[in-house]
Scaffold this motif. Structure first.
Motif, short mmCIF file in Angstrom:
data_model
loop_
_atom_site.label_atom_id
_atom_site.label_comp_id
_atom_site.label_asym_id
_atom_site.label_seq_id
_atom_site.Cartn_x
_atom_site.Cartn_y
_atom_site.Cartn_z
N ALA A 72 5.76 -8.75 3.51
CA ALA A 72 6.03 -7.44 4.12
C ALA A 72 5.39 -6.32 3.31
O ALA A 72 5.57 -6.22 2.10
CB ALA A 72 7.53 -7.21 4.20
N GLU A 73 4.63 -5.46 3.99
CA GLU A 73 4.05 -4.30 3.33
C GLU A 73 5.08 -3.18 3.28
O GLU A 73 5.59 -2.76 4.30
CB GLU A 73 2.80 -3.82 4.08
CG GLU A 73 2.13 -2.64 3.42
CD GLU A 73 0.86 -2.22 4.14
OE1 GLU A 73 0.31 -1.17 3.78
OE2 GLU A 73 0.42 -2.94 5.06
N PRO A 74 5.42 -2.68 2.08
CA PRO A 74 6.46 -1.65 1.98
C PRO A 74 5.99 -0.30 2.54
O PRO A 74 4.82 0.06 2.43
CB PRO A 74 6.71 -1.56 0.48
CG PRO A 74 5.44 -2.03 -0.15
CD PRO A 74 4.87 -3.07 0.77
N ASP A 75 6.92 0.43 3.13
CA ASP A 75 6.59 1.70 3.77
C ASP A 75 6.08 2.74 2.79
O ASP A 75 5.24 3.59 3.15
CB ASP A 75 7.82 2.25 4.51
CG ASP A 75 8.17 1.42 5.75
OD1 ASP A 75 7.25 0.77 6.28
OD2 ASP A 75 9.34 1.43 6.16
N PHE A 76 6.56 2.71 1.52
CA PHE A 76 6.18 3.78 0.60
C PHE A 76 4.70 3.71 0.22
O PHE A 76 4.13 4.68 -0.28
CB PHE A 76 7.06 3.76 -0.66
CG PHE A 76 6.80 2.60 -1.60
CD1 PHE A 76 5.84 2.70 -2.60
CD2 PHE A 76 7.53 1.42 -1.50
CE1 PHE A 76 5.62 1.65 -3.48
CE2 PHE A 76 7.32 0.37 -2.36
CZ PHE A 76 6.36 0.48 -3.37
N LYS B 144 2.19 2.92 2.51
CA LYS B 144 1.33 3.17 3.68
C LYS B 144 0.68 4.55 3.75
O LYS B 144 -0.46 4.65 4.20
CB LYS B 144 2.13 2.90 4.96
CG LYS B 144 2.49 1.43 5.13
CD LYS B 144 3.35 1.21 6.38
CE LYS B 144 3.74 -0.25 6.51
NZ LYS B 144 4.62 -0.49 7.68
N LYS C 50 8.86 -1.74 -8.49
CA LYS C 50 9.29 -1.88 -7.10
C LYS C 50 8.21 -2.54 -6.24
O LYS C 50 8.53 -3.18 -5.23
CB LYS C 50 9.70 -0.53 -6.50
CG LYS C 50 8.60 0.52 -6.42
CD LYS C 50 9.14 1.81 -5.80
CE LYS C 50 8.08 2.91 -5.72
NZ LYS C 50 8.61 4.14 -5.08
N LEU C 51 6.96 -2.40 -6.63
CA LEU C 51 5.88 -3.10 -5.92
C LEU C 51 5.71 -4.52 -6.44
O LEU C 51 5.48 -5.45 -5.67
CB LEU C 51 4.57 -2.32 -6.05
CG LEU C 51 3.33 -2.94 -5.38
CD1 LEU C 51 3.59 -3.18 -3.89
CD2 LEU C 51 2.12 -2.06 -5.57
N ASP D 57 7.95 -6.46 -7.51
CA ASP D 57 9.01 -7.30 -6.93
C ASP D 57 8.61 -7.83 -5.55
O ASP D 57 9.11 -8.86 -5.11
CB ASP D 57 10.31 -6.50 -6.82
CG ASP D 57 10.94 -6.22 -8.19
OD1 ASP D 57 10.59 -6.93 -9.15
OD2 ASP D 57 11.76 -5.29 -8.27
N ILE D 58 7.72 -7.10 -4.88
CA ILE D 58 7.27 -7.53 -3.55
C ILE D 58 6.01 -8.39 -3.66
O ILE D 58 5.87 -9.41 -2.99
CB ILE D 58 6.97 -6.29 -2.67
CG1 ILE D 58 8.24 -5.48 -2.47
CG2 ILE D 58 6.37 -6.70 -1.32
CD1 ILE D 58 7.99 -4.10 -1.89
N SER D 59 5.10 -7.99 -4.53
CA SER D 59 3.82 -8.69 -4.67
C SER D 59 3.40 -8.65 -6.13
O SER D 59 2.97 -7.62 -6.64
CB SER D 59 2.75 -8.02 -3.79
OG SER D 59 1.49 -8.62 -3.98
#
Length: 430
Positions: free
Chosen positions: A111-115, A117, A224-225, A227-229
């Motif tokens: 999932a690409e985080p909204d912050f 984009k 925070k990024l 943790d996603i990627s």
């Protein structure tokens, strides 16, 4: 039918994977000779980044990207499905010679985080994490296997010329005859590749410039990024200007900056340790520009890098920080500068793209502020890519000479190794 003598120039991941595929399938090791300017993995020092068994990437970078959109145009030659199968073989080789294969893990963010984009695109793709700490042991195990199969190695030996017409490779004091040649040089051999291309007037397609900086900051700013990627890829394009930028080779937790010496000049890269004893809670990654339309891009890049040398090394700039130490505890070799005058003078208007990239990172990571530094430059030298036959990566003008790895503009361990295996599979058919 008598089997052919195969000479591989370069013991990096492309050449080593090619040799492994051959001997795994019964090809006599004594008919395979691998020549490299560096040392075997028992003699190679940790700081000898550029040459030696497993090349630059296999000696210092424990991440294997697992997507055809990353690292060069592998699927262009063999199709999407075959490209992924070849990558699987490379990853399985690293597992096979790994002392703790159960620790090799794959991260697959979705999932690409909204912050992100409003300012950047974010490429999400799977990455296999081998662990930098294990690479040297993997190298020794892998090397022992090839030696046990009879593969002949010529270490600390430079191929100075190749006669494509008579199938002879020359060193400073001898020559080696071959039936099939796999030209698998790394970045240190790109000049030689260009010399051969000029000497034989090889048809080619020009490549774009790949140049930028190695960015470093405390990890918590990016957590925070991460943790996603874990190995995130931020990117943006300026199509009208022929410029695109991307973050490249992200390292976290125990992350260190490394000096690369190419053509006598210093540039910078990074790596991460898996052993938490080395943890420094830092993040580093390249910010690389791809610039289209530069006449003679290879020479242009060399000239810019030369301008960015001061006191016989590269530059470091930070609003607030000092350069870090290497994983061996030594200061990174760099000249600290108080401003970016040299950067702008060398890069011209292109420097602004990188600084704008950093400026927008500060917007999406608000704690970053002035708590960062850049090592200047980071560069990927891509000489014009020789035209090859898609079925076996042989030169269109010399069917028994195969270009792979950096010589064919591969960027990264997985694609380079896959190209080597692709050539080996064709040689086995013969």
């Amino acid at each position: 039918m008598e089997k052919k003598k195969i000479v591989i120039v370069g013991a990096g991941v492309a050449g080593v994977n090619a040799a492994t595929k051959l001997v795994d399938n019964g090809y006599p090791g004594e008919l395979i000779t691998i020549i490299d300017m560096g040392s075997d993995p028992y003699k190679r020092k940790p700081e000898e980044v550029m040459t030696g068994f497993l090349g630059a990437g296999g000696w210092s970078d424990g991440k294997l990207t697992y997507h055809t959109a990353i690292g060069g145009q592998l699927s262009k030659y063999c199709g999407e499905e075959k490209a992924m199968e070849l990558m699987d073989q490379v990853i399985n080789n690293f597992k096979r010679f790994h002392p703790k294969p159960e620790e090799v893990q794959c991260s697959n963010p979705e999932a690409e985080p909204d912050f992100i984009k409003p300012y950047f695109g974010l490429r999400l793709f799977p990455v296999w994490h081998v662990g930098t700490d294990y690479l040297h042991e993997i190298g020794k195990n892998w090397y022992d296997y090839l030696v046990s199969k009879g593969v002949i190695f010529g270490w600390e030996t430079k191929i100075e010329d190749i006669d494509f017409n008579n199938n002879i490779a020359y060193t400073h004091n001898t020559h080696i005859e071959y039936d099939e040649l796999i030209f698998a040089v790394g970045k240190s051999g790109i000049d030689f590749a260009q010399e051969l291309a000029n000497q034989y007037n090889l048809p080619d397609e020009p490549k774009s410039v790949q140049i930028g900086v190695r960015f470093e900051a405390p990890q918590h700013h990016f957590q925070k990024l991460i943790d996603i990627s874990y190995d995130f890829k931020l990117y943006r394009k300026y199509e009208d200007e022929g410029v695109s930028l991307r973050s490249f080779c992200t390292n976290n937790n125990a992350a260190y900056v490394a000096v690369e010496e190419t053509y006598g000049d210093h540039s910078y890269n990074g790596h991460a340790k898996k052993d938490m004893r080395y943890r420094n809670d830092m993040t580093n990654f390249g910010i690389l520009m791809e610039i289209q339309g530069i006449e003679n891009p290879f020479e242009w890049s060399r000239n810019v890098v030369k301008k960015l040398q001061k006191n016989k090394t590269g530059l470091y700039y930070s609003p607030t920080r000092k350069p870090s130490t290497t994983s061996e505890g030594r200061d990174v070799t760099v000249t600290v500068v108080d401003d970016l005058t040299d950067f702008y003078e060398a890069m011209g208007d292109y420097a602004k793209y990188i600084m704008d990239f950093i400026g927008d990172m500060k917007k999406i990571f608000p704690t970053l502020g002035s708590d960062w530094g850049i090592y200047i430059p980071e560069v990927k030298y891509l000489s014009p890519e020789p035209l090859v036959n898609y079925n076996n990566l042989s030169l269109t003008t010399y069917s028994n000479v195969h270009f792979v790895g950096d010589a064919l503009s591969a960027r990264g361990i997985t694609v380079s190794g896959a190209q080597g295996i692709y050539v080996a599979e064709d040689l086995l058919k013969k």
